[in-house]
Design a protein around this motif. Structure first.
Motif, PDB file in Angstrom:
ATOM      1  N   GLU A 112       0.832  -1.213   0.000  1.00  0.00           N
ATOM      2  CA  GLU A 112       0.000   0.000   0.000  1.00  0.00           C
ATOM      3  C   GLU A 112       0.861   1.255   0.000  1.00  0.00           C
ATOM      4  O   GLU A 112       0.537   2.236  -0.680  1.00  0.00           O
ATOM      5  CB  GLU A 112      -0.944  -0.010   1.199  1.00  0.00           C
ATOM      6  CG  GLU A 112      -2.071  -1.017   1.060  1.00  0.00           C
ATOM      7  CD  GLU A 112      -2.930  -1.136   2.316  1.00  0.00           C
ATOM      8  OE1 GLU A 112      -2.568  -0.570   3.377  1.00  0.00           O
ATOM      9  OE2 GLU A 112      -3.982  -1.813   2.228  1.00  0.00           O
ATOM     10  N   ALA A 113       1.947   1.251   0.749  1.00  0.00           N
ATOM     11  CA  ALA A 113       2.832   2.424   0.787  1.00  0.00           C
ATOM     12  C   ALA A 113       3.459   2.682  -0.580  1.00  0.00           C
ATOM     13  O   ALA A 113       3.575   3.833  -1.010  1.00  0.00           O
ATOM     14  CB  ALA A 113       3.914   2.232   1.855  1.00  0.00           C
TER      15      ALA A 113
ATOM     16  N   ASP B 284       4.280   6.665  -0.852  1.00  0.00           N
ATOM     17  CA  ASP B 284       4.619   7.177   0.477  1.00  0.00           C
ATOM     18  C   ASP B 284       6.018   6.694   0.872  1.00  0.00           C
ATOM     19  O   ASP B 284       6.181   5.665   1.539  1.00  0.00           O
ATOM     20  CB  ASP B 284       3.569   6.714   1.490  1.00  0.00           C
ATOM     21  CG  ASP B 284       3.739   7.335   2.861  1.00  0.00           C
ATOM     22  OD1 ASP B 284       4.836   7.869   3.156  1.00  0.00           O
ATOM     23  OD2 ASP B 284       2.777   7.275   3.648  1.00  0.00           O
ATOM     24  N   PHE B 285       7.021   7.453   0.454  1.00  0.00           N
ATOM     25  CA  PHE B 285       8.407   7.053   0.691  1.00  0.00           C
ATOM     26  C   PHE B 285       8.730   6.939   2.179  1.00  0.00           C
ATOM     27  O   PHE B 285       9.445   6.018   2.595  1.00  0.00           O
ATOM     28  CB  PHE B 285       9.381   8.020   0.010  1.00  0.00           C
ATOM     29  CG  PHE B 285      10.812   7.620   0.202  1.00  0.00           C
ATOM     30  CD1 PHE B 285      11.355   6.570  -0.516  1.00  0.00           C
ATOM     31  CD2 PHE B 285      11.612   8.279   1.115  1.00  0.00           C
ATOM     32  CE1 PHE B 285      12.676   6.170  -0.327  1.00  0.00           C
ATOM     33  CE2 PHE B 285      12.934   7.896   1.313  1.00  0.00           C
ATOM     34  CZ  PHE B 285      13.457   6.839   0.587  1.00  0.00           C
TER      35      PHE B 285
ATOM     36  N   GLU C 247      21.008   1.820  -0.787  1.00  0.00           N
ATOM     37  CA  GLU C 247      20.701   1.329  -2.137  1.00  0.00           C
ATOM     38  C   GLU C 247      19.231   0.934  -2.270  1.00  0.00           C
ATOM     39  O   GLU C 247      18.588   1.249  -3.266  1.00  0.00           O
ATOM     40  CB  GLU C 247      21.574   0.119  -2.477  1.00  0.00           C
ATOM     41  CG  GLU C 247      22.981   0.461  -2.866  1.00  0.00           C
ATOM     42  CD  GLU C 247      23.730  -0.758  -3.407  1.00  0.00           C
ATOM     43  OE1 GLU C 247      23.099  -1.782  -3.720  1.00  0.00           O
ATOM     44  OE2 GLU C 247      24.958  -0.647  -3.509  1.00  0.00           O
ATOM     45  N   VAL C 248      18.717   0.216  -1.279  1.00  0.00           N
ATOM     46  CA  VAL C 248      17.343  -0.274  -1.361  1.00  0.00           C
ATOM     47  C   VAL C 248      16.351   0.892  -1.367  1.00  0.00           C
ATOM     48  O   VAL C 248      15.473   0.971  -2.226  1.00  0.00           O
ATOM     49  CB  VAL C 248      17.034  -1.260  -0.207  1.00  0.00           C
ATOM     50  CG1 VAL C 248      15.545  -1.580  -0.149  1.00  0.00           C
ATOM     51  CG2 VAL C 248      17.855  -2.527  -0.372  1.00  0.00           C
ATOM     52  N   LEU C 249      16.500   1.811  -0.425  1.00  0.00           N
ATOM     53  CA  LEU C 249      15.551   2.927  -0.364  1.00  0.00           C
ATOM     54  C   LEU C 249      15.686   3.862  -1.557  1.00  0.00           C
ATOM     55  O   LEU C 249      14.689   4.392  -2.047  1.00  0.00           O
ATOM     56  CB  LEU C 249      15.702   3.672   0.957  1.00  0.00           C
ATOM     57  CG  LEU C 249      15.319   2.844   2.189  1.00  0.00           C
ATOM     58  CD1 LEU C 249      15.528   3.659   3.458  1.00  0.00           C
ATOM     59  CD2 LEU C 249      13.907   2.309   2.103  1.00  0.00           C
TER      60      LEU C 249
ATOM     61  N   ALA D 295      12.690   5.123  -4.112  1.00  0.00           N
ATOM     62  CA  ALA D 295      12.505   6.544  -4.448  1.00  0.00           C
ATOM     63  C   ALA D 295      12.463   6.716  -5.966  1.00  0.00           C
ATOM     64  O   ALA D 295      11.614   7.442  -6.494  1.00  0.00           O
ATOM     65  CB  ALA D 295      13.615   7.384  -3.830  1.00  0.00           C
ATOM     66  N   LEU D 296      13.365   6.038  -6.677  1.00  0.00           N
ATOM     67  CA  LEU D 296      13.395   6.124  -8.144  1.00  0.00           C
ATOM     68  C   LEU D 296      12.139   5.523  -8.769  1.00  0.00           C
ATOM     69  O   LEU D 296      11.547   6.104  -9.687  1.00  0.00           O
ATOM     70  CB  LEU D 296      14.628   5.409  -8.693  1.00  0.00           C
ATOM     71  CG  LEU D 296      15.955   6.123  -8.482  1.00  0.00           C
ATOM     72  CD1 LEU D 296      17.125   5.193  -8.821  1.00  0.00           C
ATOM     73  CD2 LEU D 296      16.014   7.378  -9.327  1.00  0.00           C
ATOM     74  N   ILE D 297      11.730   4.366  -8.271  1.00  0.00           N
ATOM     75  CA  ILE D 297      10.531   3.717  -8.816  1.00  0.00           C
ATOM     76  C   ILE D 297       9.316   4.612  -8.615  1.00  0.00           C
ATOM     77  O   ILE D 297       8.534   4.847  -9.541  1.00  0.00           O
ATOM     78  CB  ILE D 297      10.323   2.332  -8.179  1.00  0.00           C
ATOM     79  CG1 ILE D 297      11.397   1.361  -8.690  1.00  0.00           C
ATOM     80  CG2 ILE D 297       8.927   1.802  -8.470  1.00  0.00           C
ATOM     81  CD1 ILE D 297      11.476   0.055  -7.925  1.00  0.00           C
TER      82      ILE D 297
END
Length: 167
Positions: A20-21, A26-27, A70-72, A76-78
């Motif tokens: 859902e986030a 909703d970063f 890297e993961v976050l 953010a990019l997606i």
């Protein structure tokens, strides 16, 4: 209600909250749902966070991403480059062992381009079928995502077409 049954419900809720986030872009919420060194009681001033609880993620077609940065950054990019995304989860299965939970599911993903200026529906919608494994760890703040691995599912007949062209 038994403790294991309650744990399964809490893991299912954490898994749903994650999707859902992402759908809502909703970063901050996505970040909160991923395991952090402080969730494990690790003081990063004195300990390398990679020693315990390092997170990882594999998006379909991407290399392995390791560590919160890297993961976050990938999420953010997606989210910055996806105008519309919706996940319909099927085949959800939760397995629990102690403070670790494994969720396997099928992500039926619907995504699309930007909405027209007149406020109409988003551009052409594209569907994608992905299988995912999400690993969670229990923390004092609840279940947190430790690893996400998603892989596309080949459409039926894709293998047959490859066999026909090889002849």
């Amino acid at each position: 209600m038994s403790a294991p049954h309650l744990d399964v419900e809490q893991v299912e809720a954490a898994n749903t909250a994650f999707y859902e986030a992402v759908e809502q872009g909703d970063f901050d919420r996505v970040s909160d749902l991923w395991l952090s060194p402080s969730d494990l009681g690790i003081d990063e001033t004195y300990h390398d966070p990679a020693d315990a609880g390092v997170i990882s993620c594999v998006h379909p077609g991407w290399p392995v991403l390791t560590g919160r940065g890297e993961v976050l950054r990938s999420y953010a990019l997606i989210m910055a480059n996806t105008d519309y995304i919706q996940f319909f989860l099927t085949d959800v299965h939760v397995s629990l062992t102690g403070d670790t939970a494994l969720v396997t599911c099928t992500e039926n993903i619907l995504s699309g381009g930007p909405a027209p200026a007149d406020g109409g529906a988003p551009g052409p919608l594209v569907g994608q079928l992905v299988v995912a494994t999400n690993t969670f760890r229990r923390t004092p703040a609840g279940w947190k995502l430790w690893s996400h691995h998603a892989s596309p599912v080949l459409a039926e007949g894709d293998d047959e077409e490859d066999d026909d062209t090889a002849a």
